[in-house]
Enzyme design. Sequence first.
Site, short mmCIF file in Angstrom:
data_model
loop_
_atom_site.label_atom_id
_atom_site.label_comp_id
_atom_site.label_asym_id
_atom_site.label_seq_id
_atom_site.Cartn_x
_atom_site.Cartn_y
_atom_site.Cartn_z
N LYS B 27 0.82 -1.20 0.00
CA LYS B 27 0.00 0.00 0.00
C LYS B 27 0.86 1.26 0.00
O LYS B 27 0.63 2.20 -0.78
CB LYS B 27 -0.90 -0.03 1.23
CG LYS B 27 -2.00 1.01 1.21
CD LYS B 27 -2.83 0.93 2.48
CE LYS B 27 -4.03 1.84 2.39
NZ LYS B 27 -5.01 1.29 1.45
N ARG B 100 -3.41 2.87 8.77
CA ARG B 100 -3.69 1.56 8.19
C ARG B 100 -2.42 0.73 8.10
O ARG B 100 -1.33 1.25 7.95
CB ARG B 100 -4.26 1.70 6.77
CG ARG B 100 -5.66 2.25 6.68
CD ARG B 100 -6.13 2.18 5.22
NE ARG B 100 -7.53 2.51 5.08
CZ ARG B 100 -7.99 3.73 4.79
NH1 ARG B 100 -7.14 4.73 4.63
NH2 ARG B 100 -9.28 3.93 4.66
N GLY B 109 -8.37 -7.87 5.58
CA GLY B 109 -9.22 -8.03 6.76
C GLY B 109 -8.52 -8.58 7.98
O GLY B 109 -9.16 -8.78 9.01
N MET B 111 -5.86 -7.19 9.60
CA MET B 111 -5.11 -6.27 10.44
C MET B 111 -5.97 -5.07 10.84
O MET B 111 -7.03 -4.84 10.28
CB MET B 111 -3.88 -5.78 9.66
CG MET B 111 -3.10 -6.90 9.01
SD MET B 111 -1.76 -7.49 10.03
CE MET B 111 -0.72 -6.03 9.99
N ARG B 372 -5.72 -0.63 -7.65
CA ARG B 372 -5.13 -1.99 -7.61
C ARG B 372 -5.61 -2.72 -8.86
O ARG B 372 -6.60 -2.34 -9.48
CB ARG B 372 -5.55 -2.73 -6.35
CG ARG B 372 -7.06 -2.83 -6.21
CD ARG B 372 -7.46 -3.42 -4.87
NE ARG B 372 -8.88 -3.19 -4.67
CZ ARG B 372 -9.53 -3.43 -3.53
NH1 ARG B 372 -8.87 -3.88 -2.48
NH2 ARG B 372 -10.82 -3.22 -3.43
N HIS B 490 -16.78 -41.12 -6.52
CA HIS B 490 -16.94 -41.67 -7.87
C HIS B 490 -17.67 -40.69 -8.78
O HIS B 490 -17.21 -40.38 -9.88
CB HIS B 490 -17.71 -43.00 -7.78
CG HIS B 490 -17.99 -43.61 -9.12
ND1 HIS B 490 -19.14 -43.39 -9.82
CD2 HIS B 490 -17.23 -44.42 -9.88
CE1 HIS B 490 -19.10 -44.05 -10.96
NE2 HIS B 490 -17.95 -44.69 -11.03
N SER B 798 4.19 -43.52 -15.86
CA SER B 798 3.14 -42.53 -15.71
C SER B 798 2.78 -42.48 -14.24
O SER B 798 2.37 -43.49 -13.66
CB SER B 798 1.93 -42.91 -16.56
OG SER B 798 0.90 -41.97 -16.34
N CYS B 865 -0.71 -38.96 -14.72
CA CYS B 865 -2.09 -39.14 -15.17
C CYS B 865 -3.07 -39.09 -14.01
O CYS B 865 -4.22 -39.45 -14.16
CB CYS B 865 -2.24 -40.44 -15.95
SG CYS B 865 -1.91 -41.91 -14.97
N TYR B 885 5.24 -35.03 -20.15
CA TYR B 885 3.87 -34.58 -20.37
C TYR B 885 3.05 -34.69 -19.10
O TYR B 885 3.43 -35.40 -18.16
CB TYR B 885 3.20 -35.39 -21.49
CG TYR B 885 2.95 -36.83 -21.13
CD1 TYR B 885 1.79 -37.21 -20.45
CD2 TYR B 885 3.87 -37.82 -21.44
CE1 TYR B 885 1.57 -38.53 -20.09
CE2 TYR B 885 3.66 -39.14 -21.08
CZ TYR B 885 2.50 -39.49 -20.41
OH TYR B 885 2.28 -40.78 -20.04
#
Lengths: 906, 906
Positions: B27, B100, B109, B111, B372, B490, B798, B865, B885
């Site tokens: 800030k 601040r 939120g 501090m 910001r 599942h 894999s 995978c 990959y």
Amino acid sequence: MAEKYVYTFGDGKAEGKGNMKELLGGKGANLAEMNLIGVPVPAGFTITTEVCTLYNQQGRDAVVELIKSQVERGVAETEKAMNAVFGSTGEGFPLLLSVRSGARASMPGMMNTVLNLGMNDATVKIIAEKSNNPRFAYDSYRRFIQMFGDVVMGVEAEKGEHDPFEVAMDKIKESKGYTSDTDFTAEDMMQLVEDFKTVVKERTGNEFPENPWEQLWGSVMAVFDSWNTERAILYRQLNNIPDEWGTAVNVQAMVYGNMGETSATGVAFTRDAATGEDIFNGEYLVNAQGEDVVAGVRTPQEITIEGSKRWAANQSISEDDRKNKFPSLEEVMPTVFAELNEVQQKLENHYRDMQDLEFTIQDGKLWMLQTRNGKRTGAAMVRMAIEMLDQGLIDEKTALMRIEPNKLDELLHPVFDQQAIKSANTLTKGLPASPGAATGKIVFFADEAEEWAGRGEKVILVRLETSPEDLRGMNVAEGILTARGGMTSHAAVVARGMGKCCVSGAGEIKVSYAQKSVVIGGKTYQEGDWISLNGSTGEVYDGKVATVDPELSGNFGKIMELAEKTTRMSVRTNADTPHDAQVARKFGAKGIGLCRTEHMFFEGERIWAMREMILANDLEGRRKALEKLLVMQREDFEGILEAMDGYGVTIRLLDPPLHEFTPNEPEAQEEMAQKLGVSVDVVKSKVDNLHEFNPMLGHRGCRLGNTYPEISEMQARAIIEAACILKAKGKDPRPEIMVPLVGTVEELKLQNEIIRETAEKVFEEKGIRVDYLVGTMIEIPRAALTADKIAEVAEFFSFGTNDLTQMGFGYSRDDAGKFLPIYLNKGILKHDPFQVLDQDGIGQLVEMGTVKGRSANPKLKVGICGEHGGEPSSVEFCHRVGMDYVSCSPFRVPIARIAAAQANNR
Amino acid sequence: MAEKYVYTFGDGKAEGKGNMKELLGGKGANLAEMNLIGVPVPAGFTITTEVCTLYNQQGRDAVVELIKSQVERGVAETEKAMNAVFGSTGEGFPLLLSVRSGARASMPGMMNTVLNLGMNDATVKIIAEKSNNPRFAYDSYRRFIQMFGDVVMGVEAEKGEHDPFEVAMDKIKESKGYTSDTDFTAEDMMQLVEDFKTVVKERTGNEFPENPWEQLWGSVMAVFDSWNTERAILYRQLNNIPDEWGTAVNVQAMVYGNMGETSATGVAFTRDAATGEDIFNGEYLVNAQGEDVVAGVRTPQEITIEGSKRWAANQSISEDDRKNKFPSLEEVMPTVFAELNEVQQKLENHYRDMQDLEFTIQDGKLWMLQTRNGKRTGAAMVRMAIEMLDQGLIDEKTALMRIEPNKLDELLHPVFDQQAIKSANTLTKGLPASPGAATGKIVFFADEAEEWAGRGEKVILVRLETSPEDLRGMNVAEGILTARGGMTSHAAVVARGMGKCCVSGAGEIKVSYAQKSVVIGGKTYQEGDWISLNGSTGEVYDGKVATVDPELSGNFGKIMELAEKTTRMSVRTNADTPHDAQVARKFGAKGIGLCRTEHMFFEGERIWAMREMILANDLEGRRKALEKLLVMQREDFEGILEAMDGYGVTIRLLDPPLHEFTPNEPEAQEEMAQKLGVSVDVVKSKVDNLHEFNPMLGHRGCRLGNTYPEISEMQARAIIEAACILKAKGKDPRPEIMVPLVGTVEELKLQNEIIRETAEKVFEEKGIRVDYLVGTMIEIPRAALTADKIAEVAEFFSFGTNDLTQMGFGYSRDDAGKFLPIYLNKGILKHDPFQVLDQDGIGQLVEMGTVKGRSANPKLKVGICGEHGGEPSSVEFCHRVGMDYVSCSPFRVPIARIAAAQANNR
């Protein structure tokens, strides 16, 4: 000069010696050594293992060219020593040879052998004549053709066909109406020689070779070939024998114990293999071959007078009958016996261990065929080691290393009376789940076991399978028999922990709880009927069979003292009760490595407090139920800490998932509902809610303590209060609180906070402080991987290698029975990883965990508390990794102590 | 010279700048930067983060002494810039301050903040007078007392008590009969000031400090203190923010938008945060404070004329009404608006990203309070990145890095129509298991789903939970709703694979299969009733809600092209059907990383052949059943290999335990018995026999293939035959056969032999050869540990990180729902390890497996995978480890592609 590939021996001389095993193989080196110390051994020569390697690389022709002249010299030396002629055509007695393999490591039954080599149509006649025993000569000849045809020429039965040599024999038997091979006459044997030659010709297209040299080269190459058969390769894989070693070939003169009444053959032991007693003993037969002694057709006779007399007394045979019908060798051939006795002493002194001998007396002359360290029982092993030490034959380290740790098991459990067991009737065979012998009356339910035992009955608990609810019943039973479950089933694991005989997975038995009966071996047994179990073999016997309690003789104690002197790691025990702790302490345990607290929750009324807690809907309700458990747990811990006073006691916080404490059967659920004053639906819905698909990987261990911190708090309080009470009485309690199933340091941090806060509160309340440790079980792979983090909080690690193996391999112990046997059979696994720690894989996690743990906390105490803590090769691994202790079930403590000492002496 | 601890800013000057975040916090650096580029910002100063560290080490007094004079200078500079006097007693307008926090990383939120500092009995009067607005003055004063009392002086409500300040306000409200805070008069506010002071005195024992310097120092220290609150520490732990960073403190002049009709306050975006359109937009209110704009009491107005007109059209408000009641800032204060517009352009150009602005107009003067980077939707993110690239504002790499990969998900699934959803009625909320929107008629059974869908109905499948038997039903449904099961149940896993909307674990719904009804949110729905699901939020809506299909706009394609240009790893997909393969290929998948063959066994008639095989007692019987499966599997593989023509297709051999293919319900068992012509007892006993305690660790994977080699043989044959058929047609099939659940190299060796022997047979039969690979899944910890051994046989690895996580952590995915949420909540785990790969623990196994594997086989192809293959942080890890990959479900492919490209650009 050409390299030396052939080493001769014979007549008290030898070109090799005992320490040349790499080159000559075990057998060859030994034959040389026996010659050098003056033991009469049939002469011969050894072709080195290097030749095997060359054979594999360059093939037969190259090898023959290379060693031809050396082999010819070997044969010539053998002829000289044995005063016989290889392929004699008349001038001398024909020299017959054996051709045997001999690798650096023993590979029993894996490789080829050819006997009676040198037989042909010419030599057989000379032998028939000179031995005056044509039947012997032609029998030897036909055996040779059969063996040579099989091993060298490759005669094989086709699929579904009988062995063609056997078929030829059967044909004669049938035509003559013989019932046994012994009925064959000399003429029959001559006929067989012709028939066998025909078989060889028909099957191979080649004539059986009459030329003894051709026979010799063929046999030598056949031995080399057998190094590379499939089964030999598999055997080497399983036994870690490198393929490059190769085998030597031993060519040795044949001698015969079946050449008449001045010939004999026998086996002998320099000490008693059963008891260890320092007494020469053995059996022999006159005019017989080696196989006759063991075949049981004729009754073998004792070699010493003393042995013979003992035997006769045992068989209720009069001294006259004994002398006439079963005289000892000492009586029949006193001179030869004296020589044998001298040889056996020489051999034992030389090898400094009990020897198992084979000898043959050919025509009044003694020949030693083999000597090797003899197999022995556990009791004999201990006695011999101590007595040989006392006799100055071996030193302390050697005595210690002579002990096979696993064999001590035989000494620690009841066994069947030797006489009684002979007449026992075997009903079926299950798995040898927990060693020992047991006899008792059949009961089917744990509470009935308690009831019956309460009135002094000996009972055997028979179940389909056991569960934690059966614990008290198992505890009072003499033994446990289950129809289902493997070596690591609940029944098996718990029984081993209790040191109680158990036969598990006896698949053939049929249990009917409703009728309180069981069918075993086709016979139906009712509750109250007697049966007997051998937990060391898995056998189940009909009726009552007398058992004998173990005697932990003085020699046992002496061996343990030897171990104690040279060990680095200490041995603790896994024990959940003061009784187990005391048993283990007697066996030399120095503390408890694993005290499972959940077993304490199953007993009697406690299960109700536990169930009340599980049913509670809120913290308040759970705390109320836990209050009740607190009182009981504190008493438990007092008992255990007192029993192990002065030693560390590692207490594991609650581990199993909560559903293990709730019943599945509708009746039991109704009982629970009634007892706890709720509706059955509430119970059912709780049970449903607790159900897990994979309980092994579910809501258990510190996951319980971290979702219900009040449970850990209660347990910590019970432990610390118990310790404070004992300390106030002047005792020295040393609790070590173990958080189970930690996978992340954060889990341990939260539990550690609860424990330490609770301890401080108790100290304040009691006005007394005790030292205690907080540590964790390393049983989840991730815990081993992140051990450096975890050791920032833990004061000790205890490797739970059971679960580490389950998760590391992905094998559920309860389910692996479906594929583990197949895996062992196919050689995919060398050992059951739940019995022998898998050093290649799981061992990496153990080593990594130890090294990383100590890197973050050099004072970290490290031990193991899985079943592996009592398995010798695993104990050795733990020593190598640098653990402080191993922990095992009470009855494995002596085994682990020896293994730990041996590890430190390697 | 004293070190510099205070950096002033204001009036277009600043001592700090934007790149000094470490010292000034985010800030503070930003406030300085805005001043430097000429944006009007209320003056003030920043106390550095170093002071926070000193405060933690040395305490308040030391710090005050150290920075006192620098702070006094800061206040003096601020007074000068703002033309106001701190603690004015009359000569000037009083300077009021805000205090601040401002750490290096944002901790929203967490501090403390204090506003209106400088108010006291003297200054309030001056402000009341000079502003001509006593209510405003006393309102600000009482707010200050409340905030200061709370934050600095520690006034707290006791347990069970209401906030004492609120109580004081309620008392006045009640006595005057007010309904809202806006009813308070200036006099009421004055009264409140007195009441609040009393509260402070009563609660703390101290007087509220009138001295503004005392107020200032107290507030600064309170900000430092808030760095070390429990919640701040926990937040930092969870977000990997080091404790040592500390926070800066920003002291800044207050400005007010509520000082009359020439004052206003608002928020604005430099582009449209929802669509990404390059258009300035925002909302404001005249004579209001910041919170009024968002509170919804007054209707905020648009800042631009264009925006205002669009809004009015949307609300059906006439242009006259709009101009009169809701004019834009552009119309109300044209000069200030022009300045604001200039500022917003300046800020976006400076920060090169869409800015989210807060501004206040005090008495006709514009002040910027904050700028910001603005939050945005997935669609806006993509559009802005591409348009800013086109506008030359950013380069390609920046555009690529602007994409949050997970946000692409929003673009790939149907969404609810924006208008329709506004009036939808939310019934309940489950877990957002698989993203997208779905609307359809309720059905409860898979076969009914098929039937209904077959006649063109849109259906939502509602189940307690799903099982593999429901697959076809799930496939035709618009969405799936389950009562049980977590994010990795599942239903959830399969739905994500299908790219199908799914809400799982909606615990409140009550399903009755018997009555074909479900109670949701108290309302009972019958089969055929409409509901709608939002799989991205977990919300369930009543009735039909219109959905909109995704449009993969040109910008999406451009971003993907950018990724393609700079990526090293390729992205494959997990797909079991040609359809899925095609979808994934469209999304840019280059091959299949995981094709599960078992899904193929569940469909239609196939399950019967499978069951026939399971029931078979011998090899012959199994082979007969497998023959039937062979034909069907070959067709499957033809389809899949063809869909991925030219790319590698990794096909995993049968993995699940056999009991997944047999029914548990008595009726289904009877059907099976009838269909296969055996007795029900035979079926039951087979089902019993297949039962496992921990199926996850049971008889599955290659343990099946090694106990029933004929299964592997059939599958290998189906794959190779399919490939041969395609090759004969001129295609380019590239099968890679993957052996699952390997834990020892011996397991792979045996499977490899079967596969290669079978392939050779097929090649001979077909007279054609295809290239193929044989490799394995690394999903068992032991496989990773012994990867060097395994790589001697495997051609590819894999990583199956789902199972590796299950076993490495010891968490069953199906059961972890009982403790994972608690673990996440307590911070024991930072992420669900099934969603985000645990790099600290499981990652070690992945890295070790890769390194060891490549050490033995440098050509080893390595991929992943598990579900993690589509999770951005895990993809980055895979890139770092050096994988070739990643593979993920079709709808995650674009996400993985972006993540892979970003990893390569870091």
